[in-house]
Design an enzyme around this catalytic site. Sequence first.
Site, PDB file in Angstrom:
ATOM      1  N   CYS A 183      19.143  -0.655  -1.240  1.00  0.00           N
ATOM      2  CA  CYS A 183      18.137  -0.126  -2.149  1.00  0.00           C
ATOM      3  C   CYS A 183      18.536   1.268  -2.615  1.00  0.00           C
ATOM      4  CB  CYS A 183      16.775  -0.093  -1.460  1.00  0.00           C
ATOM      5  SG  CYS A 183      15.496   0.743  -2.418  1.00  0.00           S
ATOM      6  N   ASP A 190      19.863  -5.119   0.901  1.00  0.00           N
ATOM      7  CA  ASP A 190      19.474  -6.233   0.037  1.00  0.00           C
ATOM      8  C   ASP A 190      20.552  -7.309   0.177  1.00  0.00           C
ATOM      9  OD1 ASP A 190      17.187  -4.936  -1.054  1.00  0.00           O
ATOM     10  OD2 ASP A 190      18.465  -3.824  -2.440  1.00  0.00           O
ATOM     11  N   HIS A 222      18.868  -4.559  -7.620  1.00  0.00           N
ATOM     12  CA  HIS A 222      19.458  -5.880  -7.818  1.00  0.00           C
ATOM     13  C   HIS A 222      19.989  -6.064  -9.238  1.00  0.00           C
ATOM     14  CE1 HIS A 222      16.454  -6.140  -4.632  1.00  0.00           C
ATOM     15  NE2 HIS A 222      16.912  -7.302  -4.227  1.00  0.00           N
ATOM     16  N   GLU A 223      19.133  -5.769 -10.216  1.00  0.00           N
ATOM     17  CA  GLU A 223      19.504  -5.972 -11.616  1.00  0.00           C
ATOM     18  C   GLU A 223      20.733  -5.142 -11.984  1.00  0.00           C
ATOM     19  OE1 GLU A 223      14.885  -5.769 -11.418  1.00  0.00           O
ATOM     20  OE2 GLU A 223      16.607  -4.846 -10.430  1.00  0.00           O
TER      21      GLU A 223
END
Length: 277
Positions: A183, A190, A222-223
């Site tokens: 993160c 993640d 994530h993106e």
Amino acid sequence: MTNTADQSPLGKSSAYRTDYAPELLFPIPRQGKRDELGLTGTMPFFGVDIWNAYELSWLNMRGKPQVAVAKITVPADSPNIIESKSFKLYLNSFNQTKVADADALKILLEQDLSAAAGASVHVTIIEQQDFNKLAMGELEGVLLDRLDIEVDNYSPQPETLKADFDEQPVEEVFISHLLKSNCLVTGQPDWGSVQIQYYGPQIDQESLLKYLIGFREHNEFHEQCVERIFTDILRQCKPQQLSVYARYTRRGGLDINPWRSNYTSGQKPSNLRNARQ
């Protein structure tokens, strides 16, 4: 004021509202991280971020709790991502909120999420009677994880990616379950699986696996990780066609599954939940 990740609810104590509170949503502009990748103007990809919400609940008009699962699709060309903890807090704000029915809830969700993302967001609500229709499945492709490699680097190094530019183009699909990033704010891990589909100069599998493992100590959302993977492969290996799809394990009842592609004939990804999700 432009929202930044460090201003988000991540890593901070938060009061859990149980009454409808759309103001809890915290949008973060995509362009800041895209600037780091040198992506300005027309993006080299299109795609979506597929969110699955497994802890969706509200009250009907008689005060009886309802539960459902929601699929939320955010277009990659939206100006903002929605920070995940704020998303969870927002969904929890429905826990003691009376809503007429699932259709009314869908309208509210689409309205609020579209306002936060800055583009049209689509929501599908799966009610209890349809839970048995939620299938599972695994990403398909050649498993990179089978390779017996030595690894001594855990940050992304795009310059290590290799492709054979002297031979005819090939079409291949690779998968790996060794994707891990952290993160951007809290540093919490993640975990994800990634599928890479391409047509172009043949990509060296060992270099690709080492590159993906290189995200293990990397801090990004994530993106942003998926867009970095896409951009690095596109620049270093120069495929004519490229799709990158990652499915991350859930946190707080939410999973995020970004997909980026540069060719319209590529099939949009399924939303099958895999074993680790």
